[in-house]
Design a protein around this motif. Structure first.
Motif, short mmCIF file in Angstrom:
data_model
loop_
_atom_site.label_atom_id
_atom_site.label_comp_id
_atom_site.label_asym_id
_atom_site.label_seq_id
_atom_site.Cartn_x
_atom_site.Cartn_y
_atom_site.Cartn_z
N GLU A 269 0.81 -1.22 0.00
CA GLU A 269 0.00 0.00 0.00
C GLU A 269 0.84 1.27 0.00
N MET A 270 2.07 1.16 0.51
CA MET A 270 2.88 2.35 0.62
C MET A 270 3.37 2.80 -0.75
N LYS B 25 2.55 8.98 -1.37
CA LYS B 25 2.70 7.85 -0.47
C LYS B 25 1.32 7.37 -0.01
N GLY B 26 1.09 6.10 -0.18
CA GLY B 26 -0.18 5.54 0.26
C GLY B 26 -1.34 5.90 -0.65
N ASP C 120 -2.77 -8.04 3.02
CA ASP C 120 -2.20 -9.16 3.76
C ASP C 120 -2.61 -10.52 3.22
N LEU D 172 5.04 13.75 9.49
CA LEU D 172 4.20 12.91 10.34
C LEU D 172 3.87 13.60 11.65
N PHE E 161 1.06 6.05 9.68
CA PHE E 161 2.34 6.64 9.27
C PHE E 161 2.90 5.93 8.06
N VAL E 162 2.52 4.68 7.92
CA VAL E 162 3.14 3.88 6.88
C VAL E 162 2.53 4.15 5.52
N ASN E 163 1.22 4.12 5.45
CA ASN E 163 0.64 4.28 4.12
C ASN E 163 -0.35 5.42 4.06
N GLY E 164 -0.43 6.19 5.11
CA GLY E 164 -1.25 7.38 5.05
C GLY E 164 -2.74 7.15 5.05
N ARG E 165 -3.16 5.88 5.10
CA ARG E 165 -4.60 5.64 5.09
C ARG E 165 -5.19 5.89 6.48
N GLU F 282 -11.63 -2.45 7.83
CA GLU F 282 -11.47 -3.47 6.80
C GLU F 282 -11.11 -4.82 7.40
N MET G 72 -2.16 -6.97 11.48
CA MET G 72 -1.94 -5.54 11.27
C MET G 72 -1.17 -4.94 12.45
#
Ligand SMILES: Nc1ncnc2c1ncn2[C@@H]1O[C@H](COP(=O)(O)OP(=O)(O)OP(=O)(O)O)[C@@H](O)[C@H]1O
Ligand SMILES: Nc1ncnc2c1ncn2[C@@H]1O[C@H](COP(=O)(O)OP(=O)(O)OP(=O)(O)O)[C@@H](O)[C@H]1O
Ligand SMILES: [Mg+2]
Ligand SMILES: [Mg+2]
Lengths: 509, 689, 301, 318
Positions: free
Chosen positions: A15-16, A167-168, A189, D57, D83-87, D95, D273
Motif C-alpha cells: 500500500e505504501m 505515499k499511500g 495481507d 508525520l 504513518f506507513v501508508n497514510g490511510r 477493513e 496488522m
C-alpha cells in the motif's frame, strides 16, 4: 489457458507504494517496468521501456530512445513525458522517496532537493519518444548501477496527485503499468492478483495470471510450498530455512536450489567509536576466535561462502587475503596484546530472528566466550536498530548487507563519514579506490581498484567479514522456466532479475 | 372416621388389603465402604391409603435420605442402598429401573421440599415449572396443562394466578413459594405426598398458613402424606401417626396421641422434655445431655446409648429392633419394658421460680426513638432514592437483671436493633442510654467502655466463629483486644470461661469445625462473657441448633444469668422458648415495637392483633389441643421494609384494621393492670373486644 | 503435637495441628494433587540443582555433535548447535518457573493490596479502584506486553515485570469479592463487637480467610504465566538467546522438519510445560479442596 | 437496566481516557520511530530526509501536542492516519476487524459449545472413566501454547492428511465462497479454540456439579421429568450463568491469542496488522488497535452483563 503461477511474497508494504518501500519491487517487474532491467544473468542490463541508449560524452549525458507502440494498461500511450515525470518523482523532495539518492548524480538534483528548482534540470524530453539525462560528472556505469530499480509511472494518472500525497495513494493498490501483467486485485495481507497483458511489448505472456500470496512468517510459506498452495519460495524471507531443506528436497515436485549465492556479505559490526574496538588487533582477534568453517558446515549446513573481505564478486577480490583461519590461541594472544578486558560484557545486537541466524549468534557467542570476549546478544527490530545506530548505543553486532550487483554498492559501509553504517571508520585510500572503480567502465581497471580495496578491508577489518550468505530457493516444477532462470543465475540480486522473461514462463502440461 | 381405621390397620382383618407403601429394612450409606456415613439403618414402616404419617427427628437423623431414597432422588454414588425393599402398590421402588420409577415420581408420589426458594428453579417461570410435570405424565397440551396449573394455584391460594404464572421464583415471598411448591407437588394428584420440612424455612405466621393448607388439602384430596419435621409440636396437631428417628434408625412409632401420652423410647421422652410447655408451670427444661450422634460409626449398637440415662452395657453392644409395645406402637429400645411408665419429666427436674429476683424498674438500657435506615441508591449517579427502614422508631427499656425478649418475624429489624445497641450499626436517629450514658454516637473511649459492658451472642454458631482460629483464641480475643490482663492471666481466664460454659479444657485447641453445634454456641457464649459484661444481647442464639441441644443452651444462659447477674436482650422467634425464658417481651413488626409487657401479660392477654396471631400460631406439643385451638391465620406475607405501609404498619394484614389505621400511626398506650409492670400496646384498637 | 505444647507454641504451631494440619491431610488425600506436588517439587529441585545433575552447561555448543537423538551421552539429545537438551531443559526450567513465580508474586502482591483496599474501604475508593481494575482488564494482555516489551526491550526481568504489572486485576477482583462477602460475616461482626482493631481484624480474621481462594487462583495463574512466557518467546519477546526457557526451546523447534523428524527437540520442552502446568493445576485443585471450609465442614456433618 | 447500561458506558469514558494515555505513552516510548523503521540499508536516508519525514508525520512536535492532536482526531470520530501508508486508521481497522471477529467469534463459539458440552457430560459422569479422560484431556488442552497448537494442527491436517489449507483466509484469487472460507477457518479457529474449550470445560463441569447438587434439580427429578429435560432445561440453564463471566473474561485473551494465530496462519485480521504496526512503529495504528480492542472488550463486558440478566431473571441492574 495458461494457468496460474502462485508466488509467495513476504511483504506487507504494497500500500505504501514503490517510491517508499524497498520491498515491493517484485511487483514492478511484472506490472510496472523501468527503462532498463538487470538481466537475469546478473552481468548486464537489458533494455525495457528504453529500446536503446547512448552516451556521446563517455557517461555524462545519456540519450534514451523509448520503445514505440507501448501502451499503459489503461490504453493510454506511453511517452517520454512519463519518463521525465517518473524520474522527477523519485527525486522530488516533497515525495520524500528513500530512493531519491539513486538520482543524486543527475544535474540539478541538489537544487531540486534544496528547493531552489522545481524539477531535475538534467532530465528533459528531446521528443515524444526520446529522453535525455545529463549528469553532473561522467559516470560510465550509471545506467547499470542506478537505473535498474527505477520504475516508470503513468504521468496521466499520478501527475494529478500532489507529490506529498503519493505515499499511500490508491494507485499503489491499483497499479497501472506497462508490464506483462495487469494489476487485477489486491487483498491486504492476502494476495495480489495480476492478469496476463496480451499487448505486452515483448510478447503476450503464456501464463494467465500470477498470484502473489503474502506471508508474514516463513513457516507458513514452507507449508504452503509443500501443500502446493504456492509454487515459488524464492528470495522471500531469506529463502528456504536451512532446517527445512532436507524436507523439501525429498519432495519430487519441487526443484530445490540449495546453495544459491545471495551476494550478501555477512559480518560482525563494530562500533569504532568505542575505544575497545579501535584497536585493529581486537577486531582481528574476533575473527581468529570464530570457527567460521564449522559454523558454515553445521549450523548453516554448507549454505555460506567463507569470505575475508567485503566484496562477494570473485573478480573484485584479491587472491592474497589473510584467511583468518580459526585460531583461538592467536586470538587470545592478540587480545592480550591489545589489553582486552574480558570482564566487561559487550552489548551485541542483531536482528535476524530466524533459527539459523539465532543459532549462528549462539555459536559466535560461544566461540568468543572461549577467548574471553563476553558478548550479550540483543535482538532488535529495524526501527530499534536504526535508533541504536543513530544514538551509537551499541558495541558489536551481527549484520549483512546486500550488495551483490557491483562492488561499489559496498561503499556506504566503509567510506569515510558513511552514515549510518560507517561507525567512524575512515581510510582515504579506500575512498579513492572506490571512486576509481566508478569512473571507468573497463572491468580490468575496476578490478584492480577493488582488489586493492579488498586488501585494505581484509587487513583493517572495519567489520569482521564472516561469509557471503547463501540462500536456498525452492520452486514447484509445475512452472516451466522459473527454476531454470534461477539455476543459471550466478547470484540472486535481491529480486530484480527474477522476472525478466516472465512472459515466457508457463504451467507444465 | 378414618382416623380409627388407620389406627387399627394392622388388625388381622385388614391384612389382606395391604398398605399403599411398605418400607422394609431400608438401609442407606454414603461414601466409600469402610468410611461410610450410615445415613439410614434398617428402617421399616407402612403407609396406608389416605394416612398421614409424620417422621420426626433431628438434623442428620436420616429423614430426608429415607424419603428421597424411596423416590430415587439420592445421588448414587456417593449414596448406596445396602438393604431393604420399598413396595409401592406391590412394586419395589428400589429395584425398578429409573425409567419406570420416573413415571411414579411426580404422578403417584410427589414431594414438597424444605426450602421453597432453593427448590424452585430460579431461571424458569413458575408457569413452566408447574405445567411440565403435567405435560410429562399426562401428555396434556400446553393450554390444558396451564388450566390445571391455574386451578391448583387457586387452590393453594395464590391470588391473580394467571398473571403470576409468568413470574419467576424470586418475585414471590417465601410463603407464596411454598404454596407454589405444594401446587407443583399436587398438580398430578398423587396418592402419596411427601412433605420434607416444608415450613422450617418460613416465618411463624406463614408456617401456620402452610400447615393449615396442607392439612386441608390432604383431607380434600384424600391422599396419604408423609410429613417430615424436627418439631414434634408442629406435627402434633394434624397427623395420625408419628415415627421418631434417631441416627438413621426408627426408634419409636406410635399413633400421635399415644406418643405424647405414653412415649416409650428414652429419646422420645427426652425430646418431649426439652420442649418448654406453654401450659405447664415454669419448670426448668430438661435437655438431652451430650452431643448428636456420630453417623460414621457402624450401627451395631443403640446410637442413643451415649446420651441415655438408662443405658446399660447391652445397649452399647447390640442394636435394638423395633418391638411392638401395644398394637400400633413400637419402640426400639432394649429396656422399654423396664422404663415403661417412667415419667416424662424425670424426678430430677426442678421447678424453678422464674420470677425476676433483681430489683425491678431500674433500667440498665434505655433505647429511645431508635431509627436505623439503610440507604438505597439507584440510577446513573447512584443517588439515594429511598431507604430500608430496618428500624423505624423503636423505644424500649431493659431493666437490670431481667431478660427482655424481642420477637418478630424475619426481617422486622430485630438484629439491626441489637447491633445498633452494640454500636455495630450507626443509628440514623435516636438515643441509646446504658447506665445513664448516651452511647448513640459513641466513639473512642466511650465505645471501648461499651465493648466491656455489652456483648453479643450470635445466631449462627458456625458463621460467627472464625473457622481459622482455635477455640482458645476465639474466647480470648476480647481480652486481647482490650488488653485486659497479662498473657498468663488471659490463659487462665479462658480456662475459667471454658469451665463456665461447660466445655472441657482440651477443646481449647480445637477449631470450630471440630465442634458440634451446641459446643460452638457455648464457645460463642464464652467469648461474649470474657470481658465480664453486664449486658448480653443474644441474637437468636438457639435457632440454628437441634431441638435436643436448644434446651442445653437455654439452661446455660439461665444459669449464667443467675450466677453472674447478667441482663439479657434475647432476640428470637420461637415463642414457646421465649415464653419460657423471658421476663418481659417486646413484639416487633416491621421496624416498630407493637407491644411490650411482662411475659405473663403479653402471653396471657395479648392486646395487639399481631401478637395474637403470632401466639396462636405457636405449635402446641399436644395432639388434643390441635383440634381445639383456634389459629388466627394472617393473610399476605411480610411486607417490604423499604416501602412500609402508611399509618399502622400492620394494617394491611390486620383482621381488625379500620380506616384510621391506614392513616395514622398509633401511639403507644399502657394497658397494664398493675403499676409495677407496664403493658404497652401500639394499636388503635387495642383493648377493644 | 500435644495440647500443652500447642498452647506454648502459640498460633503458628496450633495452626499446623488443626486447620492447616487438616488441610494438609485433605490435600494429601487428593491423589492427583499429591502427585502434582511431588512432580512439581522434583522439577523445581532439578532446576535448582541443575549444575549437579546435568553433565553439560546449557550453552555449551558442540557444532559437530548437533541434532543428536537421545542417547547415552546426551540423554535427551542435542539441538541445532549441539547443546545438550537435558541441560537446557533444567536451566530453561529455572527461567520459566522463575517467570511464573515472580510474575505471579508481583501480580498477587498488587492484586491483593488493591483488592483488599477496595473491598475493605468500599465507597469512592472502591469505585475508583474498580475503574482501574476494569481498565487493566480491558487491555488485551499479550498485546500490551508486546508493545511494552518493545519499549523496554526483551529480557526475562522485563517479561516478569510486565506480566506481573498487567496480571493483577483478576486477583484484585477476587480479593475484593472475598472481602466484601467476609465483611458481613458474623465472626467479623463479633470481632468488632469485642473491640478488635481494624488492623487486627484484617490480619487475623480477613486475610487468613481470603487467602485460600486467592492462593488457589495464584497457583493457577502461575500456569497461565508459564504459557504466556512461551507465547512471548514465540514472538521473540521472551527469554533471549542463548538463554533457554521452555518457551523459546519450543519456539526453536518451530520448523516442520524438527516437528517431524527431531521430536527430541520439542517433546521435552512441550512436555515440561504441560507437566508443570498440569501439576500446578492439580496442586491448585488440591488446594481448593483442602482449603475449602465447606469440605472441612463436610467432615463435621 | 437502561440506567445501568448508561452508567457503565459513562464509567467507560474515563477508563478509555486512561487507556489512551497509557497506549500513547507506550506507542511513543518504543525505541525508534516510524521514520527510522522505514530506513533500510538498501535505501539509506539522509538526516534531512529523516527530519522532513518526521515533520510530515508530526513527530517533531512535543509529545503532549501529538497526544492532543490524536485525541482531537478521536473526538472527531477519526483515529488518525497510518504513518506507513497514510490511510485512515479507522478505515484500515474497519477493513480487517471483520476477519478477526470471524476468527475469534467462531473460535469462541466453538470453544464454548464444545467445552460446555464436554463439561456437562463430564459432570454427569463424575468419577467415571469418561470424566477422568475428559478432565485429563482438558488439562492437556490448557497446557499447550496457542502457537504450538497451531503448528501441530498444520502439520497434521494440512501437511500429513492434506485435508485443509495451511494458511490464508480463502484460496487466493478465487472468488470468495463461504465454503472455501470455512475450510481456511477451521485450523486457526481450532488452534484458538482448543485451549479455551478446555477452560470452558473445567468451568462447565464445576458449574454443572454445583447445579446438580441444588435442590431444584431434586425437585425436577421428583416431578418425574425426563432426564434430558432435567439436564438441559433445569441443569444447563443454571450452569450457564457462571460461564457467562468466563466467556467475558476470555475475550481479552482472545485478542492476544489472535495476534499469534493470525501470524501463523496469515489470517489478515487486526492482529497481523498490529504486529506490522509495531515493527513499523506505526503509532496511530498501534493506538487505534488497542483503543478499538479496549472498546470491544468493554462492550463485550456490557453484553456479558446483559446476557447475565437474560439468563438469570434474578439479576436486575439498577
Ligand atoms: N450426599 C451425601 N453424602 C454424604 N452424606 C450424606 C449425603 N446426603 C446425606 N448425607 C448424610 O446422611 C445423614 C442423613 O441426612 P438427612 O439429610 O437424611 O438428614 P435429615 O434428617 O433430613 O436432616 P435435616 O433435618 O438436616 O434435613 C446425614 O449425616 C448426612 O450428612
Ligand atoms: N446492611 C444493610 N443494608 C440494607 N438493608 C439491610 C442491611 N441490614 C439489614 N437490612 C434490612 O433490614 C431489615 C431488617 O433486618 P434484620 O437483620 O434486622 O432483621 P431480623 O429481624 O433480624 O430478621 P431475621 O429474623 O431474618 O434475622 C431487613 O429487611 C434487611 O434486609
Ligand atoms: Mg432433611
Ligand atoms: Mg436477625
Amino acid at each position: 489457458d495458461g494457468g496460474t503461477f502462485r508466488s509467495a511474497m513476504r511483504t506487507g508494504c504494497i500500500e505504501m507504494g514503490t517510491l517508499h518501500t524497498t520491498c515491493g519491487h517484485r511487483l514492478d517487474e511484472t506490472v510496472l517496468q523501468g527503462l532498463v532491467h538487470i538481466k537475469w544473468t546478473g552481468d548486464d542490463v537489458q533494455p525495457m521501456l528504453a529500446e536503446s541508449w547512448k552516451t556521446p560524452d563517455g557517461g555524462k549525458t545519456y540519450i534514451f530512445n523509448l520503445r514505440h507502440g507501448v501502451k499503459w494498461h489503461d490504453g493510454t500511450p506511453f511517452t517520454a513525458k512519463d519518463v521525465v515525470f517518473s524520474l522527477n518523482l523519485y527525486a522530488n523532495p516533497k515525495v520524500g522517496s528513500p530512493w531519491s539518492q539513486k538520482l543524486g548524480a543527475v544535474a540539478g538534483y541538489k537544487a531540486f532537493q534544496d528547493g531552489s528548482a522545481s524539477s531535475l534540470a538534467g532530465v528533459k524530453t528531446l521528443d515524444d519518444m526520446t529522453v535525455q539525462v545529463e549528469l553532473d560528472s561522467a559516470k560510465p556505469l550509471w545506467v547499470q548501477l542506478q537505473l535498474i530499480a527505477i520504475s516508470i509511472f503513468p504521468e496521466h494518472i499520478l501527475g494529478k496527485v500532489a507529490p506529498q500525497d503519493i505515499k499511500g495513494n490508491a494507485f499503489w493498490v491499483n497499479r497501472v503499468g506497462t508490464g506483462p501483467f495487469i494489476w487485477k486485485k489486491y487483498e491486504s495481507d492476502q494476495y495480489v492478483e495480476v492478469d496476463r497483458n496480451p499487448d505486452y511489448f515483448l510478447g503476450a505472456p503464456k501464463l494467465d495470471r500470477i498470484i502473489y500470496q503474502i506471508y508474514k512468517d516463513v513457516p507458513p510459506i514452507i507449508a504452503a510450498l509443500e501443500t502446493k498452495e504456492v509454487d515459488a519460495m524464492s528470495y522471500e524471507g531469506g529463502g528456504v530455512p536451512i532446517s527445512e531443506l532436507a524436507r523439501l528436497q525429498k519432495l519430487d515436485y519441487l526443484t530445490v536450489l540449495p546453495k544459491f549465492s545471495a551476494g550478501l556479505p555477512t559480518y560482525l559490526q563494530f562500533n569504532l567509536a568505542d575505544k575497545r574496538f579501535a584497536d585493529v588487533r581486537v577486531r582481528q582477534a574476533m575473527l581468529y576466535a570464530i570457527d567460521r568453517k564449522a559454523i558454515i558446515d553445521t549450523v548453516k549446513q554448507g549454505a555460506g561462502e567463507l569470505s575475508n573481505t567485503l566484496f562477494p564478486q570473485d573478480w573484485a577480490r584479491a587472491k592474497d587475503l589473510e584467511p583468518y583461519d580459526y585460531n583461538p590461541d592467536k586470538a587470545k594472544q592478540l587480545l592480550a596484546e591489545a589489553g582486552w578486558d574480558g570482564g566487561q560484557p559487550v552489548d551485541f545486537i542483531y536482528y535476524y530472528s530466524d533459527q539459523m541466524n539465532v543459532d549462528t549468534v549462539t555459536a559466535i557467542q560461544s566461540y568468543l566466550a572461549a577467548v574471553g570476549v563476553n558478548i550479550q546478544p540483543r535482538l532488535l527490530d529495524p526501527a530499534a536498530i536504526n535508533q541504536v545506530y543513530a544514538d551509537g548505543t551499541f558495541q558489536m553486532g551481527f549484520f549483512a548487507n546486500g550488495m551483490g550487483l557491483d562492488p561499489s554498492l559496498g561503499s556506504p559501509l566503509v567510506v569515510c563519514g558513511a552514515k549510518p553504517l560507517g561507525f567512524g571508520y575512515c581510510n582515504q585510500k579506500l575512498d579513492e579506490l572506490f571512486n576509481k572503480g566508478l569512473e571507468s567502465a573497463d572491468r580490468e581497471v575496476r578490478a584492480e581498484a577493488y582488489q586493492e580495496a579488498s586488501r585494505i578491508l581484509n587487513k583493517e577489518l572495519p567489520k569482521a567479514w564472516l561469509w557471503n550468505e547463501v540462500r536456498p530457493l525452492a520452486f514447484n516444477n509445475r512452472i516451466v522456466g522459473l527454476a531454470q532462470h534461477f539455476k543459471e543465475q550466478p547470484l540472486v540480486i535481491f529480486n530484480h532479475a527474477v522476472y525478466n522473461e516472465v512472459e515466457k514462463w508457463e504451467v507444465a502440461k | 372416621m378414618r382416623r380409627t381405621d388407620t389406627l387399627t390397620r394392622d388388625r388381622p382383618e385388614m391384612v389382606g388389603q395391604g398398605p399403599l407403601l411398605s418400607v422394609q429394612g431400608l438401609s442407606v450409606e454414603f461414601g466409600p465402604s469402610g468410611n461410610s456415613v450410615y445415613a439410614v439403618n434398617d428402617v421399616s414402616f407402612d403407609l396406608a391409603e389416605g394416612e398421614s404419617l409424620a417422621i420426626v427427628g433431628e438434623s442428620g437423623s436420616g429423614k430426608s435420605v429415607t424419603v428421597q431414597t424411596l423416590m430415587g432422588l439420592i445421588r448414587k454414588p456417593p449414596g448406596r442402598v445396602t438393604s431393604g425393599r420399598a413396595l409401592f402398590r406391590g412394586r419395589d421402588l428400589l429395584t425398578i429401573p429409573d425409567s419406570e420409577l420416573r413415571h411414579i415420581r411426580g404422578r403417584d408420589i410427589a414431594m414438597i421440599f424444605q426450602d421453597p426458594m432453593s427448590s424452585l428453579n430460579p431461571v424458569l417461570t413458575i408457569g413452566l415449572q408447574l405445567t411440565e410435570a403435567l405435560r410429562e405424565h399426562q401428555g396434556l397440551s400446553e393450554k390444558q396443562a396451564e388450566r390445571q396449573a391455574l386451578d391448583m394455584l387457586d387452590l393453594v391460594g395464590i391470588a391473580n394466578a394467571a398473571q403470576r404464572m409468568q413470574a419467576f421464583p424470586h418475585q414471590f415471598s417465601g410463603g407464596q413459594l411454598q404454596r407454589i411448591g405444594i401446587a407443583m407437588a399436587l398438580v398430578c394428584k398423587p396418592s402419596i405426598l411427601i412433605a420434607d420440612e416444608p415450613t422450617t424455612a418460613l416465618d411463624v405466621t406463614i408456617q401456620a398458613q402452610i400447615v393449615e393448607l396442607v392439612a386441608r388439602l390432604q383431607k380434600e384430596l384424600g391422599m396419604a402424606i408423609i410429613w417430615i419435621s424436627h418439631d414434634l409440636s408442629l406435627v402434633a396437631g394434624f397427623v395420625e401417626r408419628v415415627a421418631v428417628m434417631y441416627a438413621g434408625s426408627l426408634v419409636e412409632t406410635a399413633p400421635v396421641e399415644r406418643l405424647f401420652a405414653a412415649p416409650t423410647h428414652p429419646y422420645t421422652i427426652g425430646l418431649l422434655n426439652s420442649i418448654p410447655s406453654l401450659t405447664a408451670a415454669n419448670t426448668r427444661l430438661v435437655p438431652i445431655k451430650g452431643a448428636p450422634p456420630n453417623v460414621m460409626l457402624p450401627p451395631t449398637f443403640c446410637a442413643f446409648a451415649p446420651r441415655c440415662d438408662h443405658a446399660v452395657s447391652r445397649c452399647r453392644e447390640a442394636k435394638p429392633v423395633l418391638e411392638p409395645v401395644v398394637s400400633g406402637h413400637a419402640a426400639a429400645c432394649w429396656r422399654w419394658r423396664e422404663l415403661h411408665g417412667v415419667s416424662r419429666v424425670p424426678a430430677a427436674a426442678v421447678a424453678t421460680d422464674r420470677a425476676s429476683k433483681a430489683a425491678p424498674n431500674e433500667p440498665l438500657l434505655t433505647v429511645f426513638g431508635l431509627k436505623v435506615h439503610f440507604p438505597i441508591r439507584r440510577g446513573v449517579l447512584r443517588r439515594q432514592v429511598g431507604a430500608v427502614r430496618a428500624v423505624d422508631g423503636v423505644s424500649f427499656e431493659v431493666l437490670r437483671g431481667e431478660t427482655l425478649a424481642l420477637v418478630g418475624e424475619s426481617g422486622c429489624g430485630k438484629s439491626t436493633t441489637g447491633r445498633a445497641v452494640l454500636g455495630l450499626e450507626r443509628p440514623s436517629e435516636g438515643e441509646i442510654r446504658f447506665e445513664g450514658k448516651d452511647y448513640a454516637d459513641a466513639s473512642g473511649e466511650r465505645a471501648k467502655e461499651r465493648r466491656r459492658d455489652m456483648q453479643m451472642v450470635f445466631q449462627n454458631p458456625f458463621g460467627s466463629l472464625n473457622p481459622r482460629m482455635t477455640v482458645g483464641r476465639i474466647i480470648g480475643e476480647g481480652l486481647r483486644a482490650q488488653k485486659i490482663g497479662t498473657r498468663a492471666s488471659r490463659e487462665a481466664r479462658v480456662s475459667e470461661l471454658l469451665a463456665l460454659v461447660g466445655l472441657r479444657e482440651p477443646l481449647r485447641d480445637r477449631y470450630p469445625f471440630e465442634l458440634s453445634g451446641g459446643q460452638r454456641q457455648r464457645v460463642g457464649i464464652a467469648r461474649a462473657l470474657a470481658g465480664s459484661p453486664k449486658f448480653i444481647i443474644a441474637d437468636e442464639p438457639i435457632s440454628a441448633l437441634d431441638v435436643s441441644i436448644q434446651a442445653q443452651i437455654v439452661n446455660l444462659l439461665d444459669d449464667l444469668k443467675a450466677r453472674l447477674g447478667l441482663t439479657y436482650l434475647f432476640i428470637g422467634h420461637d415463642l414457646s422458648m421465649i415464653r419460657y425464658l423471658s421476663d418481659r417481651v417486646a413484639v416487633m413488626y416491621l421496624g416498630r415495637i407493637v407491644e411490650t409487657g411482662t411475659t405473663a401479660s403479653v402471653f396471657g392477654t395479648p392486646m395487639h392483633p399481631y401478637t395474637r396471631a403470632l401466639l396462636s400460631a405457636i405449635p402446641v406439643p399436644d395432639p388434643k389441643a390441635g383440634g381445639t385451638r383456634r389459629r388466627i391465620v394472617l393473610g399476605g406475607g411480610v411486607p417490604d421494609p423499604s416501602k412500609p405501609p402508611s399509618g399502622c404498619h400492620f394494617h394491611p394484614r390486620c383482621p381488625k384494621a379500620t380506616e384510621i389505621c391506614a392513616r395514622v400511626a398509633p401511639e403507644p398506650r399502657d394497658f397494664s393492670s398493675s403499676n409495677a409492670a407496664q403493658h404497652i400496646v401500639t394499636c388503635h384498637h387495642a383493648g377493644e373486644a | 503435637m500435644t495440647d500443652a505444647t500447642a498452647i506454648d507454641a502459640g498460633i503458628a504451631a496450633g495452626a499446623s495441628r488443626g486447620l492447616w494440619g487438616e488441610a494438609a491431610r485433605r490435600f494429601l488425600h487428593h491423589r492427583l494433587a499429591t502427585i502434582g506436588l511431588v512432580v512439581l517439587a522434583i522439577i523445581v529441585l532439578a532446576c535448582i540443582f541443575a549444575p549437579l545433575i546435568a553433565h553439560y552447561g546449557p550453552n555449551d555448543i558442540d557444532l559437530r555433535g548437533r541434532n543428536q537423538p537421545p542417547g547415552g551421552v546426551h540423554w535427551l539429545g542435542t539441538d541445532g548447535t549441539g547443546r545438550d537438551i537435558f541441560a537446557r531443559i533444567l536451566y530453561g526450567g529455572r527461567i520459566s518457573l522463575t517467570v511464573g513465580f515472580v510474575a505471579v508474586s508481583i501480580s498477587a502482591a498488587i492484586g491483593i493490596f488493591i483488592g483488599a483496599v477496595a473491598g475493605y474501604f468500599g465507597g469512592k475508593v472502591d469505585l475508583f479502584l474498580m475503574g482501574l481494575i476494569d481498565m487493566v482488564l480491558t487491555f488485551p494482555r499479550l498485546v500490551i506486553i508486546i508493545a511494552f516489551v518493545a519499549v523496554v526491550g526483551p529480557s526475562i526481568l522485563n517479561t516478569m515485570l510486565v506480566i506481573g504489572l498487567l496480571s493483577w486485576p483478576s486477583i484484585a477482583r477476587l480479593t475484593r469479592g472475598e472481602i466484601l462477602s467476609l465483611r458481613n460475616q458474623e465472626f467479623i461482626l463479633a470481632a468488632r463487637s469485642l473491640g478488635t482493631s481494624p488492623s487486627v481484624i484484617i490480619l487475623e480474621h480477613i486475610l487468613p480467610n481470603v487467602l485460600s481462594p486467592i492462593l488457589v487462583a495464584i497457583t493457577l495463574d502461575v500456569a497461565t504465566v508459564i504459557l504466556l512466557e512461551a507465547s512471548l518467546s514465540f514472538l521473540g519477546l521472551g527469554a533471549q538467546a542463548p538463554a533457554a526457557s521452555w518457551g523459546n526451546m519450543l519456539r526453536d523447534a518451530r520448523t516442520l522438519s524438527i516437528l517431524e523428524s527431531q521430536p527430541w527437540m520439542w517433546i521435552p520442552p512441550g512436555a515440561m510445560i504441560a507437566v508443570a502446568v498440569l501439576s500446578i493445576n492439580f496442586v491448585g485443585d488440591g488446594l481448593r479442596d483442602a482449603l475449602d471450609p465447606q469440605h472441612i465442614m463436610g467432615q463435621g456433618k | 437496566m437502561l440506567s445501568y447500561l448508561l452508567r457503565k458506558l459513562l464509567l467507560g469514558v474515563p477508563v478509555l481516557f486512561g487507556v489512551t494515555i497509557i497506549v500513547f505513552a507506550i506507542a511513543h516510548a518504543m525505541p525508534g520511530d516510524a521514520v527510522l523503521a522505514m530506513i533500510t540499508a538498501e535505501a539509506p536516508s539522509s538526516e534531512e530526509l529523516i527530519a522532513m519525514r518526521r515533520g510530515e508525520l508530526g513527530l517533531d512536535q512535543p509529545l503532549y501536542i501529538q497526544y492532543l492532536n490524536w485525541i482531537g482526531e478521536i473526538l472527531h470520530g477519526n483515529l488518525g492516519r497510518s504513518f506507513v501508508n497514510g490511510r485512515g486508521v479507522a478505515a484500515i481497522i474497519g477493513e480487517r476487524l471483520p476477519m478477526t471477529l470471524e476468527l475469534m467469534g467462531v473460535a469462541l463459539l466453538a470453544a464454548f459449545v464444545i467445552g460446555t458440552t464436554l463439561g456437562v457430560i463430564s459432570a454427569l459422569r463424575q468419577y467415571r472413566l469418561t470424566d477422568y479422560s475428559l478432565t485429563l484431556g482438558g488439562f492437556v488442552g490448557v497446557s499447550i501454547p496457542d502457537f504450538f497448537m497451531g503448528l501441530l494442527l498444520v502439520y497434521v491436517f494440512a501437511l500429513e492428511l492434506r485435508w485443509l489449507p495451511s494458511s490464508g483466509i480463502s484460496t487466493a484469487g478465487d472468488s470468495f465462497s463461504i465454503a472455501d472460507n470455512l475450510r481456511h477457518l477451521i485450523l486457526p479457529a481450532a488452534a484458538l479454540a482448543l485451549f479455551r474449550a478446555a477452560i470452558f470445560m473445567r468451568y462447565a463441569r464445576a458449574g454443572m456439579l454445583e447445579v446438580l447438587n441444588q435442590s431444584y434439580m431434586r425437585t425436577a427429578k421428583a416431578k418425574g421429568l425426563r432426564p434430558s429435560i432435567i439436564v438441559l432445561r433445569h441443569g444447563l440453564r443454571n450452569a450457564l450463568i457462571p460461564l457467562v463471566t468466563v466467556f467475558g473474561l476470555a475475550l481479552p485473551t482472545l485478542f492476544g491469542g489472535s495476534v499469534v494465530i493470525e501470524t501463523i496462519f496469515q489470517w489478515p485480521g487486526i492482529g497481523l496488522m498490529f504486529i506490522d504496526a509495531v515493527v513499523n512503529r506505526d503509532s496511530p495504528v498501534i493506538m487505534g488497535y488497542v483503543l478499538i480492542t479496549a472498546i470491544i472488550v468493554m462492550l463485550a463486558n456490557l453484553a456479558t452483563d446483559l446476557a447475565y440478566s437474560v439468563l438469570d431473571p434474578r439479576v436486575s441492574y439498577d
